[in-house]
Design a protein around this motif. Structure first.
Motif, short mmCIF file in Angstrom:
data_model
loop_
_atom_site.label_atom_id
_atom_site.label_comp_id
_atom_site.label_asym_id
_atom_site.label_seq_id
_atom_site.Cartn_x
_atom_site.Cartn_y
_atom_site.Cartn_z
N HIS A 268 2.84 -0.10 0.54
CA HIS A 268 3.11 1.43 1.04
C HIS A 268 3.40 1.90 -0.44
O HIS A 268 2.64 1.91 -1.24
CB HIS A 268 4.38 1.43 1.90
CG HIS A 268 4.73 2.64 2.35
ND1 HIS A 268 3.98 3.98 2.18
CD2 HIS A 268 5.83 3.15 3.37
CE1 HIS A 268 4.46 4.82 2.77
NE2 HIS A 268 5.64 4.45 3.39
N ARG A 301 -7.00 -8.03 -2.73
CA ARG A 301 -7.40 -6.42 -2.19
C ARG A 301 -7.34 -5.62 -3.68
O ARG A 301 -6.58 -5.96 -4.73
CB ARG A 301 -6.03 -5.98 -1.28
CG ARG A 301 -6.30 -6.51 -0.09
CD ARG A 301 -5.36 -5.52 0.97
NE ARG A 301 -6.03 -6.11 2.28
CZ ARG A 301 -6.09 -5.37 3.30
NH1 ARG A 301 -5.29 -4.55 3.46
NH2 ARG A 301 -6.58 -5.70 4.62
N LEU A 302 -8.31 -4.49 -3.52
CA LEU A 302 -8.32 -3.74 -4.65
C LEU A 302 -7.14 -2.48 -4.48
O LEU A 302 -7.15 -1.76 -3.60
CB LEU A 302 -9.44 -2.98 -4.60
CG LEU A 302 -9.90 -1.94 -5.58
CD1 LEU A 302 -9.74 -2.98 -7.05
CD2 LEU A 302 -11.10 -1.53 -5.75
N GLY A 304 -4.44 0.38 -4.51
CA GLY A 304 -4.51 1.73 -4.71
C GLY A 304 -5.68 2.28 -3.85
O GLY A 304 -6.32 3.47 -4.25
N PHE A 305 -6.52 1.52 -3.21
CA PHE A 305 -7.70 1.58 -2.48
C PHE A 305 -7.41 1.61 -1.00
O PHE A 305 -6.57 0.50 -0.43
CB PHE A 305 -8.80 0.75 -2.94
CG PHE A 305 -9.82 1.53 -3.72
CD1 PHE A 305 -9.44 1.69 -5.05
CD2 PHE A 305 -11.14 1.61 -3.31
CE1 PHE A 305 -10.31 2.29 -6.01
CE2 PHE A 305 -11.95 2.41 -4.28
CZ PHE A 305 -11.63 2.58 -5.63
N ARG A 308 -4.86 4.05 5.96
CA ARG A 308 -4.80 3.89 7.43
C ARG A 308 -5.54 5.13 7.94
O ARG A 308 -6.24 5.11 8.96
CB ARG A 308 -3.53 3.53 7.83
CG ARG A 308 -3.38 3.63 9.41
CD ARG A 308 -4.26 2.53 10.04
NE ARG A 308 -3.54 1.14 9.77
CZ ARG A 308 -2.96 0.54 10.07
NH1 ARG A 308 -1.97 1.04 10.88
NH2 ARG A 308 -2.55 -0.70 9.76
N ASN A 361 -6.51 5.82 -3.22
CA ASN A 361 -5.52 6.51 -2.42
C ASN A 361 -4.57 7.27 -3.53
O ASN A 361 -4.85 7.04 -4.72
CB ASN A 361 -4.70 5.77 -1.63
CG ASN A 361 -4.22 4.63 -2.18
OD1 ASN A 361 -3.41 4.53 -3.14
ND2 ASN A 361 -4.43 3.58 -1.59
N1 ACO Z 1 -9.25 -3.87 -0.84
C1 ACO Z 1 -10.17 -4.37 -0.48
N2 ACO Z 1 -10.40 -4.55 0.93
C2 ACO Z 1 -9.84 -3.72 1.48
C3 ACO Z 1 -8.72 -2.90 1.18
C4 ACO Z 1 -8.45 -2.79 -0.37
N3 ACO Z 1 -7.60 -2.18 -0.89
N4 ACO Z 1 -8.02 -2.31 2.25
C5 ACO Z 1 -8.55 -2.52 3.32
N5 ACO Z 1 -9.57 -3.47 3.03
C6 ACO Z 1 -10.49 -4.03 3.84
C7 ACO Z 1 -9.84 -4.95 4.88
O1 ACO Z 1 -10.02 -6.37 4.26
C8 ACO Z 1 -10.71 -5.02 6.25
O2 ACO Z 1 -11.94 -5.75 5.91
P1 ACO Z 1 -12.46 -6.29 7.17
O3 ACO Z 1 -12.70 -5.20 8.22
O4 ACO Z 1 -13.86 -7.16 6.71
O5 ACO Z 1 -11.63 -7.34 7.43
C9 ACO Z 1 -10.86 -3.58 6.12
O6 ACO Z 1 -10.92 -2.74 4.94
C10 ACO Z 1 -9.72 -2.54 6.96
O7 ACO Z 1 -8.52 -2.96 6.46
P2 ACO Z 1 -7.34 -3.00 7.20
O8 ACO Z 1 -6.31 -4.06 6.64
O9 ACO Z 1 -7.48 -3.18 8.59
O10 ACO Z 1 -6.80 -1.50 7.06
P3 ACO Z 1 -5.24 -0.46 7.25
O11 ACO Z 1 -5.41 0.59 7.63
O12 ACO Z 1 -4.64 -1.64 8.08
O13 ACO Z 1 -4.65 -0.74 5.69
C11 ACO Z 1 -3.74 -0.17 3.60
C12 ACO Z 1 -4.34 0.24 4.91
C13 ACO Z 1 -2.91 -1.19 3.98
C14 ACO Z 1 -3.42 0.95 2.82
C15 ACO Z 1 -4.89 -1.10 3.05
O14 ACO Z 1 -6.03 -0.39 2.77
C16 ACO Z 1 -4.40 -1.81 1.72
O15 ACO Z 1 -3.74 -2.97 1.85
N6 ACO Z 1 -4.60 -1.14 0.41
C17 ACO Z 1 -4.15 -1.72 -0.67
C18 ACO Z 1 -2.40 -1.01 -0.85
C19 ACO Z 1 -2.28 0.29 -1.23
O16 ACO Z 1 -3.12 0.81 -1.88
N7 ACO Z 1 -1.52 0.69 -0.40
C20 ACO Z 1 -1.23 2.18 -0.73
C21 ACO Z 1 -1.35 2.93 0.80
S1 ACO Z 1 -1.20 4.85 0.39
C22 ACO Z 1 0.62 5.08 0.43
O17 ACO Z 1 1.07 4.24 0.99
C23 ACO Z 1 0.96 6.01 -0.14
#
Ligand code: ACO
Length: 442
Positions: A268, A301-302, A304-305, A308, A361
């Motif tokens: 988050h 994970r990447l 910042g990418f 939800r 993001n």
């Molecule tokens: N890098 C690589 N792959 C990713 C990423 C990422 N950052 N985010 C999602 N994916 C992939 C997942 O592995 C999944 O792939 P699959 O379908 O092959 O299993 C698919 O994309 C969907 O991912 P979920 O985890 O189901 O997506 P969710 O909506 O639950 O997660 C989140 C959202 C937590 C923001 C996620 O994208 C993430 O972990 N991002 C990195 C952390 C981040 O930047 N957080 C900041 C959010 S913005 C904020 O809070 C202000």
């Protein structure tokens, strides 16, 4: 045009039910009437992480994730970032309308009246270890404020809610600045109420021996815009935490402490800290393909990418990218920006990211700006928490005044052991496993 209802056939019994659809949703409690037999307590919906469950009605923030739209109280984020100020946006978020000139000067005055901390709160901050994470200090200190303002427990009282809201918006920057100076062993700088909200914050952070601190107007403005962009984001993890804790009628300081705790997690508000660590680790543009390979292999994970809600582009990221260039003209270019821009370019052309609709993001670029402005990474989530306080208070106030809300108490689907009888300690057989070897989540 058909009826606004859903007809459900329960194939276990052959019975049919009609459930009303209102605002694109069915009421989960309407499912309770669907029973397979006498002992059945009714059908539930199963939704871990509440991905498709609306838990409230809210008038604060509108997001269309597919179109990349974000609006506070109906005003587009782009216009607010361009033309407004954080304190004005905080008023808008908390009160529902933009202030008139008179209301705005009263609001500014009322906030400034609360910027100072009780001397015992300062001593409380002194008690943290020299290397304590400032987010931990912020969470602990804001929670402790409930002991200084016990009247805050009257959550049903409008005047009390208003006072605590002003206090929280006013005191968060002071706590944040003192947490930062504590880590450096520097004296605390009193609020300077002649400065703007962000100007005063910069003064409390960075003032040394000068008689009067004069913030750089570009940096002051950039921080103000970043605060606007982070002020609210509807039912995100931390606002949900605020609502869950608030639903037990806990006082607003405990509510904000809980929300800040949720915000601190790396998925988050802690993400921009993780982005900087990732960009530093990559170091140069030539190492990007290796990182992308690891991400695609599911090894990491990447940061910042992805988001939800946003499946197009996070509109805040676009604004932040512009602000970055203005900041660099004052601070000099942060070399991490080149790695970030190239990483974004490569990722957005890659099938893995396109297919999953993964875009930068808000946190992808914010950390780079904060770092250029001289903030250590540990302060990033703290900055986010200051800005989000107005949003948390607006969400909390909606919750406590909403007659449809009750104490939050989700259901579970029990998957544990069926009923069994207690066996005395000396009669149990565990195959000789040590406590640490017993398989389980703890
Ligand atoms: N890098 C690589 N792959 C990713 C990423 C990422 N950052 N985010 C999602 N994916 C992939 C997942 O592995 C999944 O792939 P699959 O379908 O092959 O299993 C698919 O994309 C969907 O991912 P979920 O985890 O189901 O997506 P969710 O909506 O639950 O997660 C989140 C959202 C937590 C923001 C996620 O994208 C993430 O972990 N991002 C990195 C952390 C981040 O930047 N957080 C900041 C959010 S913005 C904020 O809070 C202000």
């Amino acid at each position: 045009m058909g009826k606004d209802s859903l007809t459900i056939t329960d194939n276990r019994t052959g019975r049919q039910y009609e459930v009303a659809i209102t605002d694109g949703a069915i009421k989960a409690v309407d499912l309770l009437q669907i029973r397979s037999g006498e002992d059945d307590t009714g059908l539930a919906s199963y939704d871990p992480a509440l991905q498709n469950t609306a838990s409230c009605r809210s008038k604060v923030t509108f997001i269309d994730g597919d179109k990349g739209i974000l609006e506070y109280r109906g005003y587009p984020i782009e216009e607010l970032a361009e033309r407004s100020s954080y304190l004005e946006v905080a008023y808008l978020i908390v009160k529902g309308e933009l202030p008139t000139t008179t209301h705005f000067s009263m609001w500014q005055h009322n906030i400034k009246m609360h910027t100072m901390l009780h001397e015992n709160v300062k001593r409380f901050i002194d008690g943290f270890r020299y290397d304590a994470h400032p987010m931990g200090i912020l969470i602990g200190t804001v929670g402790a404020l409930s002991t200084f303002y016990p009247e805050a427990k009257h959550v049903e009282d409008l005047e009390s809610r208003r006072t605590q809201t002003r206090r929280l918006i006013a005191k968060m920057p002071t706590i944040a600045a003192y947490a930062y100076r504590h880590s450096l062993g520097l004296h605390y700088v009193r609020p300077d109420n002649e400065l703007s909200y962000t100007g005063n914050f910069l003064s409390m952070l960075f003032r040394m021996t000068e008689a009067k601190y004069r913030p750089d107007p570009v940096l002051e403005h950039a921080l103000d815009v970043l605060f606007i962009l982070h002020a609210d984001h509807e039912q995100n993890c931390s606002s949900t935490a605020a609502r869950v804790v608030g639903s037990s009628q806990a006082d607003p300081y405990s509510v904000v402490a809980a929300a800040a705790a949720a915000l601190g997690g790396p998925l988050h508000g802690g993400a921009n800290e993780a982005v900087i660590r990732m960009l530093r680790e990559i170091g140069s543009v030539s190492k990007i393909p290796e990182l992308i390979k690891q991400v695609k292999a599911g090894e990491r994970r990447l940061m910042g990418f992805g988001h939800r809600v946003y499946k197009n582009y996070d509109p805040r990221a676009r604004i932040i990218k512009r602000i970055a260039e203005q900041v660099f003209e004052v601070t000099g270019r942060n070399p991490l920006i080149d790695v970030a821009v190239e990483l974004e370019r490569i990722a957005l052309e890659d099938e893995y990211f396109i297919k999953r609709k993964l875009y930068p993001n808000v946190d992808f670029y914010s950390g780079i700006i904060y770092e250029a402005m001289g903030f250590p990474v540990e302060m990033f989530p703290v900055l986010f928490a200051i800005a989000r306080t107005s949003g948390w208070m607006a969400q909390w106030a909606e919750l406590v005044t909403d007659p449809e809300q009750k104490i939050m108490r989700p259901k579970q689907i029990y998957t544990g052991h069926p009923r069994r009888n207690y066996i005395p300690l000396d009669e149990r057989r565990d195959g000789g496993a040590l406590e640490t070897e017993v398989r389980g989540p703890l």
